[in-house]
Design a protein around this motif. Structure first.
Motif, PDB file in Angstrom:
ATOM      1  N   UNK A  71       0.803  -1.236   0.000  1.00  0.00           N
ATOM      2  CA  UNK A  71       0.000   0.000   0.000  1.00  0.00           C
ATOM      3  C   UNK A  71       0.830   1.277   0.000  1.00  0.00           C
ATOM      4  N   UNK A  72       2.063   1.206   0.491  1.00  0.00           N
ATOM      5  CA  UNK A  72       2.915   2.393   0.556  1.00  0.00           C
ATOM      6  C   UNK A  72       3.616   2.694  -0.766  1.00  0.00           C
ATOM      7  N   UNK A  73       3.567   1.770  -1.709  1.00  0.00           N
ATOM      8  CA  UNK A  73       4.256   1.969  -2.989  1.00  0.00           C
ATOM      9  C   UNK A  73       3.536   3.012  -3.841  1.00  0.00           C
ATOM     10  N   UNK A  74       4.302   3.788  -4.589  1.00  0.00           N
ATOM     11  CA  UNK A  74       3.735   4.685  -5.587  1.00  0.00           C
ATOM     12  C   UNK A  74       3.391   3.841  -6.809  1.00  0.00           C
ATOM     13  N   UNK A  75       2.126   3.881  -7.228  1.00  0.00           N
ATOM     14  CA  UNK A  75       1.705   2.966  -8.284  1.00  0.00           C
ATOM     15  C   UNK A  75       2.426   3.230  -9.591  1.00  0.00           C
ATOM     16  N   UNK A  76       2.828   4.462  -9.867  1.00  0.00           N
ATOM     17  CA  UNK A  76       3.537   4.775 -11.107  1.00  0.00           C
ATOM     18  C   UNK A  76       4.933   4.150 -11.119  1.00  0.00           C
ATOM     19  N   UNK A  77       5.639   4.271 -10.000  1.00  0.00           N
ATOM     20  CA  UNK A  77       6.961   3.653  -9.905  1.00  0.00           C
ATOM     21  C   UNK A  77       6.841   2.140  -9.988  1.00  0.00           C
ATOM     22  N   UNK A  78       5.827   1.605  -9.317  1.00  0.00           N
ATOM     23  CA  UNK A  78       5.642   0.153  -9.347  1.00  0.00           C
ATOM     24  C   UNK A  78       5.327  -0.330 -10.759  1.00  0.00           C
ATOM     25  N   UNK A  79       4.492   0.383 -11.481  1.00  0.00           N
ATOM     26  CA  UNK A  79       4.128  -0.006 -12.842  1.00  0.00           C
ATOM     27  C   UNK A  79       5.384  -0.107 -13.716  1.00  0.00           C
TER      28      UNK A  79
END
Length: 202
Positions: A71-79
């Motif tokens: 949940x703490x991850x930035x979804x853009x960086x993760x993508x």
């Protein structure tokens, strides 16, 4: 003679793939490599298609072992990181993209579902998240297919050629950024079009 089990058959098949390429992998060659009779391989895999499916699944193990988003991850960086991990894994094996193309990740469905849930929870519209993941996956497979087919790319063997040498990693990164930018734009547009608490549009 090598003691044979299903895992050894798949492992040796992947090593054979690296040595001779997908077009030359055969159960005859694999049996010879293992020091067994060819019919004995059917004890583990009824058809060559079944063997290739198991090889494709095993080849994806590094990507499948990557940590799931939190949940703490930035979804853009993760993508970006998730798609790059997929590309790196495809490149680990000779003809890795061809081996993977058309395979069905039956044992990866739970991970895919959790990745999708993460994107949706992060505010990405569900349909857009599905299409972006699909687009990024197919773009990656296509990019690696081209890269692995162009064996001599970037070796400087023909400096007089009119066609410029392709930097496959840079081209991949540029295309991936375009996909992400489109998803970011659609997500932001969706967010501003949602009604606020008082019923008016944001």
């Amino acid at each position: 003679m090598t003691k044979v089990n299903r895992e050894i058959v798949v492992s040796e098949a992947l090593d054979l793939l690296d040595e001779v390429g997908l077009d030359t992998v055969s159960t005859r060659r694999l049996a010879k490599r293992l020091g067994v009779e060819q019919p004995s391989l059917y004890w583990y895999f009824r058809t060559k298609k079944d063997l290739l499916a198991a090889m494709a699944e095993a080849a994806m193990a590094p990507h499948a072992a990557a940590p799931l988003p939190t949940p703490d991850d930035d979804w853009r960086d993760w993508f970006l990181d998730n798609t790059r991990s997929f590309r790196r894994t495809l490149l680990m094996r000779r003809d890795g993209a061809r081996l993977h193309a058309g395979s069905t990740p039956a044992n990866d469905l739970d991970r895919i579902r959790r990745k999708m849930d993460f994107l949706v929870t992060s505010g990405v519209p569900e349909r857009d998240a599905q299409m972006a993941m699909l687009a990024a996956g197919r773009f990656t497979v296509g990019s690696v297919l081209e890269e692995q087919a162009d064996v001599g790319a970037g070796d400087g063997s023909d400096p007089t050629a009119d066609i410029p040498v392709i930097d496959y990693e840079s081209a991949f990164e540029a295309g991936l950024t375009l996909i992400l930018d489109g998803l970011v734009h659609r997500t932001a547009t969706r967010a501003t079009s949602l009604p606020s608490d008082d019923g008016t549009l944001k």
